[in-house]
Design a protein around this motif. Structure first.
Motif, mmCIF file in Angstrom:
data_model
loop_
_atom_site.group_PDB
_atom_site.id
_atom_site.type_symbol
_atom_site.label_atom_id
_atom_site.label_comp_id
_atom_site.label_asym_id
_atom_site.label_seq_id
_atom_site.Cartn_x
_atom_site.Cartn_y
_atom_site.Cartn_z
ATOM 1 N N ILE A 167 1.007 -1.234 -0.400
ATOM 2 C CA ILE A 167 -0.199 0.300 0.133
ATOM 3 C C ILE A 167 0.647 1.325 0.277
ATOM 4 O O ILE A 167 2.163 1.171 0.848
ATOM 5 N N ARG A 168 0.424 2.620 -0.735
ATOM 6 C CA ARG A 168 1.024 3.928 -0.368
ATOM 7 C C ARG A 168 0.345 4.751 0.692
ATOM 8 O O ARG A 168 -0.869 4.761 0.593
ATOM 9 N N GLN A 169 0.356 5.325 1.137
ATOM 10 C CA GLN A 169 -0.157 6.494 2.668
ATOM 11 C C GLN A 169 0.913 7.044 3.041
ATOM 12 O O GLN A 169 1.914 7.065 3.289
ATOM 13 N N PHE A 170 0.090 8.499 3.422
ATOM 14 C CA PHE A 170 1.361 9.840 4.038
ATOM 15 C C PHE A 170 1.311 9.490 4.954
ATOM 16 O O PHE A 170 0.560 9.080 6.151
ATOM 17 N N ARG A 171 2.744 9.419 5.446
ATOM 18 C CA ARG A 171 3.025 9.659 7.065
ATOM 19 C C ARG A 171 3.738 10.846 6.525
ATOM 20 O O ARG A 171 4.623 11.106 6.591
ATOM 21 N N MET A 172 3.103 12.190 8.030
ATOM 22 C CA MET A 172 3.682 12.665 7.998
ATOM 23 C C MET A 172 5.168 12.708 9.081
ATOM 24 O O MET A 172 5.768 13.562 8.803
ATOM 25 N N PRO A 173 5.720 12.057 10.450
ATOM 26 C CA PRO A 173 6.637 11.755 11.001
ATOM 27 C C PRO A 173 7.562 12.337 9.287
ATOM 28 O O PRO A 173 8.682 12.550 9.331
ATOM 29 N N THR A 174 7.634 10.843 8.212
ATOM 30 C CA THR A 174 8.947 10.716 7.990
ATOM 31 C C THR A 174 8.853 12.173 6.653
ATOM 32 O O THR A 174 9.566 12.632 6.052
ATOM 33 N N PHE A 175 7.231 13.614 6.189
ATOM 34 C CA PHE A 175 7.432 13.892 5.705
ATOM 35 C C PHE A 175 8.401 15.522 6.340
ATOM 36 O O PHE A 175 9.310 15.707 5.644
ATOM 37 N N VAL A 176 8.611 15.177 7.728
ATOM 38 C CA VAL A 176 9.233 16.578 8.317
ATOM 39 C C VAL A 176 10.569 16.237 8.494
ATOM 40 O O VAL A 176 10.943 16.671 9.030
ATOM 41 N N ASN A 177 10.751 14.388 8.477
ATOM 42 C CA ASN A 177 12.098 14.329 8.076
ATOM 43 C C ASN A 177 12.779 14.449 7.464
ATOM 44 O O ASN A 177 13.206 13.819 6.515
ATOM 45 N N GLY A 178 12.109 14.969 5.478
ATOM 46 C CA GLY A 178 12.910 15.292 4.490
ATOM 47 C C GLY A 178 12.758 14.346 3.345
ATOM 48 O O GLY A 178 12.698 14.520 2.503
ATOM 49 N N HIS A 179 11.345 13.327 3.679
ATOM 50 C CA HIS A 179 11.320 12.744 2.521
ATOM 51 C C HIS A 179 9.619 13.175 2.076
ATOM 52 O O HIS A 179 9.210 13.942 2.488
ATOM 53 N N ASP A 180 9.159 12.994 0.774
ATOM 54 C CA ASP A 180 7.772 13.664 0.542
ATOM 55 C C ASP A 180 6.334 13.030 1.308
ATOM 56 O O ASP A 180 5.715 13.127 1.171
ATOM 57 N N GLY A 181 6.919 11.739 2.237
ATOM 58 C CA GLY A 181 5.834 11.629 2.883
ATOM 59 C C GLY A 181 5.175 10.106 2.483
ATOM 60 O O GLY A 181 4.218 10.529 3.450
ATOM 61 N N TYR A 182 4.885 9.563 1.550
ATOM 62 C CA TYR A 182 4.423 8.925 0.810
ATOM 63 C C TYR A 182 5.319 7.524 1.363
ATOM 64 O O TYR A 182 5.778 7.033 -0.087
ATOM 65 N N LEU A 183 4.588 6.872 1.746
ATOM 66 C CA LEU A 183 5.682 5.333 1.982
ATOM 67 C C LEU A 183 4.862 4.701 1.233
ATOM 68 O O LEU A 183 4.072 4.641 1.380
ATOM 69 N N ILE A 184 6.074 3.566 0.573
ATOM 70 C CA ILE A 184 5.356 2.126 0.218
ATOM 71 C C ILE A 184 5.142 1.077 1.390
ATOM 72 O O ILE A 184 6.599 0.919 2.104
#
Length: 198
Positions: free
Chosen positions: A64-81
Protein backbone atom coordinates in the motif's frame (compact mmCIF):
# COMPACT_ATOMS: atom_id res chain seq x y z
CA UNK A 1 14.86 -9.50 47.33
CA UNK A 2 14.36 -7.69 44.03
CA UNK A 3 17.22 -8.40 41.64
CA UNK A 4 15.91 -6.14 38.88
CA UNK A 5 18.60 -3.94 37.33
CA UNK A 6 16.04 -1.12 37.02
CA UNK A 7 14.38 0.95 39.77
CA UNK A 8 11.77 3.43 38.51
CA UNK A 9 11.87 6.46 40.79
CA UNK A 10 9.20 8.60 39.13
CA UNK A 11 7.03 8.93 36.04
CA UNK A 12 5.38 12.01 34.58
CA UNK A 13 2.66 12.10 31.94
CA UNK A 14 3.78 14.59 29.28
CA UNK A 15 0.96 14.05 26.76
CA UNK A 16 -2.10 11.89 26.19
CA UNK A 17 -3.28 13.84 23.15
CA UNK A 18 -2.92 10.92 20.74
CA UNK A 19 -1.21 8.14 22.69
CA UNK A 20 0.82 8.29 25.91
CA UNK A 21 4.11 10.14 26.21
CA UNK A 22 5.71 9.72 29.63
CA UNK A 23 8.94 10.84 31.22
CA UNK A 24 10.55 8.14 33.39
CA UNK A 25 13.26 8.73 35.95
CA UNK A 26 15.00 5.55 37.03
CA UNK A 27 18.15 4.05 38.45
CA UNK A 28 19.97 1.55 36.22
CA UNK A 29 22.47 -0.93 37.66
CA UNK A 30 25.56 -0.86 35.46
CA UNK A 31 27.70 -3.87 34.65
CA UNK A 32 30.18 -2.95 37.41
CA UNK A 33 27.34 -3.08 39.98
CA UNK A 34 27.04 0.68 40.50
CA UNK A 35 23.70 2.49 40.09
CA UNK A 36 23.26 5.38 37.66
CA UNK A 37 20.29 7.79 37.63
CA UNK A 38 18.79 8.26 34.15
CA UNK A 39 15.77 9.89 32.51
CA UNK A 40 13.99 8.83 29.31
CA UNK A 41 10.85 9.85 27.45
CA UNK A 42 8.78 6.85 26.35
CA UNK A 43 5.99 6.88 23.75
CA UNK A 44 3.32 4.20 24.26
CA UNK A 45 1.03 3.70 21.28
CA UNK A 46 0.19 0.05 21.90
CA UNK A 47 1.33 -2.95 19.89
CA UNK A 48 0.69 -3.64 16.23
CA UNK A 49 0.69 -6.21 13.45
CA UNK A 50 1.78 -6.18 9.82
CA UNK A 51 1.42 -8.63 6.93
CA UNK A 52 3.04 -9.18 3.55
CA UNK A 53 0.52 -10.59 1.10
CA UNK A 54 2.12 -12.57 -1.72
CA UNK A 55 1.15 -14.79 -4.64
CA UNK A 56 3.60 -17.58 -5.42
CA UNK A 57 2.37 -18.36 -8.95
CA UNK A 58 2.31 -14.73 -10.08
CA UNK A 59 5.44 -13.85 -8.04
CA UNK A 60 3.67 -10.70 -6.82
CA UNK A 61 3.16 -8.89 -3.53
CA UNK A 62 0.41 -6.54 -2.37
CA UNK A 63 1.63 -3.33 -0.79
CA UNK A 64 0.00 0.00 0.00
CA UNK A 65 1.00 3.65 -0.35
CA UNK A 66 -0.07 6.20 2.24
CA UNK A 67 0.98 9.55 3.68
CA UNK A 68 3.09 9.53 6.87
CA UNK A 69 3.60 12.95 8.46
CA UNK A 70 6.71 12.03 10.53
CA UNK A 71 8.56 11.06 7.34
CA UNK A 72 7.46 14.27 5.62
CA UNK A 73 8.96 16.45 8.37
CA UNK A 74 12.18 14.41 8.08
CA UNK A 75 12.85 15.25 4.43
CA UNK A 76 10.79 12.56 2.63
CA UNK A 77 7.80 13.32 0.39
CA UNK A 78 5.71 11.56 3.05
CA UNK A 79 4.19 8.86 0.84
CA UNK A 80 5.52 5.50 1.98
CA UNK A 81 5.09 2.15 0.28
CA UNK A 82 4.33 -0.33 3.05
CA UNK A 83 2.92 -3.70 3.99
CA UNK A 84 -0.59 -3.52 5.45
CA UNK A 85 -0.47 -2.90 9.20
CA UNK A 86 -2.39 -1.61 12.17
CA UNK A 87 -2.51 -1.30 15.94
CA UNK A 88 -4.01 -4.23 17.84
CA UNK A 89 -6.61 -2.17 19.75
CA UNK A 90 -7.35 -5.06 22.15
CA UNK A 91 -7.67 -7.67 19.36
CA UNK A 92 -5.34 -10.64 18.93
CA UNK A 93 -2.53 -10.07 16.41
CA UNK A 94 -4.03 -12.60 13.96
CA UNK A 95 -7.54 -11.16 14.23
CA UNK A 96 -6.30 -7.60 13.80
CA UNK A 97 -4.08 -8.31 10.81
CA UNK A 98 -6.88 -10.06 8.93
CA UNK A 99 -9.09 -6.99 9.45
CA UNK A 100 -6.35 -4.54 8.51
CA UNK A 101 -5.42 -6.48 5.38
CA UNK A 102 -9.02 -6.38 4.19
CA UNK A 103 -9.57 -2.71 5.11
CA UNK A 104 -6.35 -1.55 3.48
CA UNK A 105 -5.91 -3.86 0.47
CA UNK A 106 -9.45 -5.11 -0.14
CA UNK A 107 -8.34 -8.77 0.06
CA UNK A 108 -9.87 -11.23 2.52
CA UNK A 109 -7.13 -13.68 3.43
CA UNK A 110 -7.66 -17.21 4.69
CA UNK A 111 -4.48 -18.62 6.20
CA UNK A 112 -1.94 -16.24 7.75
CA UNK A 113 1.40 -17.28 9.19
CA UNK A 114 3.12 -15.45 12.04
CA UNK A 115 6.86 -15.33 11.47
CA UNK A 116 8.15 -13.26 14.41
CA UNK A 117 7.62 -10.14 16.50
CA UNK A 118 10.01 -7.24 16.95
CA UNK A 119 10.48 -3.88 18.65
CA UNK A 120 10.95 -1.34 15.86
CA UNK A 121 12.25 1.71 17.75
CA UNK A 122 13.12 0.48 21.25
CA UNK A 123 15.02 3.60 22.25
CA UNK A 124 11.81 5.62 22.54
CA UNK A 125 8.69 3.64 21.53
CA UNK A 126 7.11 0.73 23.42
CA UNK A 127 5.45 -0.80 20.33
CA UNK A 128 6.05 -4.45 19.51
CA UNK A 129 4.99 -5.45 15.98
CA UNK A 130 3.79 -8.95 15.12
CA UNK A 131 4.88 -9.92 11.60
CA UNK A 132 2.77 -12.13 9.31
CA UNK A 133 2.82 -13.39 5.76
CA UNK A 134 -0.19 -14.66 3.83
CA UNK A 135 -0.78 -15.94 0.34
CA UNK A 136 -3.52 -14.28 -1.71
CA UNK A 137 -5.34 -15.21 -4.89
CA UNK A 138 -7.04 -12.76 -7.31
CA UNK A 139 -10.44 -14.14 -6.22
CA UNK A 140 -9.77 -13.10 -2.61
CA UNK A 141 -10.49 -9.46 -3.43
CA UNK A 142 -13.78 -8.38 -1.80
CA UNK A 143 -13.47 -4.56 -2.03
CA UNK A 144 -11.32 -1.74 -3.36
CA UNK A 145 -9.52 -1.40 -0.02
CA UNK A 146 -8.08 2.02 0.70
CA UNK A 147 -8.52 2.13 4.47
CA UNK A 148 -11.04 4.05 6.55
CA UNK A 149 -11.64 7.68 5.64
CA UNK A 150 -12.84 8.44 9.19
CA UNK A 151 -9.37 7.43 10.43
CA UNK A 152 -7.71 9.76 7.90
CA UNK A 153 -6.63 6.90 5.65
CA UNK A 154 -6.39 7.45 1.89
CA UNK A 155 -4.53 4.36 0.71
CA UNK A 156 -3.42 3.26 -2.77
CA UNK A 157 -3.21 -0.51 -3.26
CA UNK A 158 -0.16 -1.65 -5.24
CA UNK A 159 0.35 -5.09 -6.76
CA UNK A 160 4.04 -5.36 -7.59
CA UNK A 161 6.24 -8.06 -9.02
CA UNK A 162 8.30 -9.51 -6.19
CA UNK A 163 11.60 -8.85 -7.96
CA UNK A 164 10.54 -5.25 -8.61
CA UNK A 165 9.68 -4.77 -4.93
CA UNK A 166 13.13 -6.04 -3.91
CA UNK A 167 14.70 -3.69 -6.48
CA UNK A 168 12.68 -0.80 -5.03
CA UNK A 169 14.25 -1.48 -1.64
CA UNK A 170 17.72 -1.33 -3.21
CA UNK A 171 16.83 1.93 -5.02
CA UNK A 172 15.52 3.54 -1.84
CA UNK A 173 11.92 3.67 -3.07
CA UNK A 174 10.70 1.37 -0.28
CA UNK A 175 12.09 2.74 2.98
CA UNK A 176 9.62 1.45 5.58
CA UNK A 177 11.45 -0.82 8.01
CA UNK A 178 8.72 -3.41 8.59
CA UNK A 179 8.14 -3.75 4.84
CA UNK A 180 11.83 -4.22 4.11
CA UNK A 181 12.02 -6.92 6.80
CA UNK A 182 9.02 -8.77 5.35
CA UNK A 183 10.30 -8.59 1.76
CA UNK A 184 13.73 -9.85 2.81
CA UNK A 185 12.13 -12.65 4.83
CA UNK A 186 10.12 -13.73 1.78
CA UNK A 187 13.20 -13.45 -0.43
CA UNK A 188 15.15 -15.79 1.88
CA UNK A 189 12.21 -18.19 2.06
CA UNK A 190 11.82 -18.30 -1.72
CA UNK A 191 15.57 -18.72 -2.16
CA UNK A 192 15.58 -21.60 0.33
CA UNK A 193 12.67 -23.25 -1.52
CA UNK A 194 14.48 -22.82 -4.85
CA UNK A 195 17.69 -24.34 -3.49
CA UNK A 196 15.76 -27.23 -1.92
CA UNK A 197 14.14 -27.96 -5.29
CA UNK A 198 17.46 -28.44 -7.06
Amino acid sequence: MDNSPVRITSQELLSDNWYLLKKYSFDLRRRDGSWQAQTREVYDRGNGATILLYNTQQRTVLLIRQFRMPTFVNGHDGYLIEAAAGLLDNASPEERIRLEAEEETGYRIGHVEKIYSAFMSPGSVTERIHFFIGEYQPGDRVSEGGGLAEEGEDIDVLELGFDEAIAMVARGEIVDGKTIMLLQYLELRLLKATLAGR
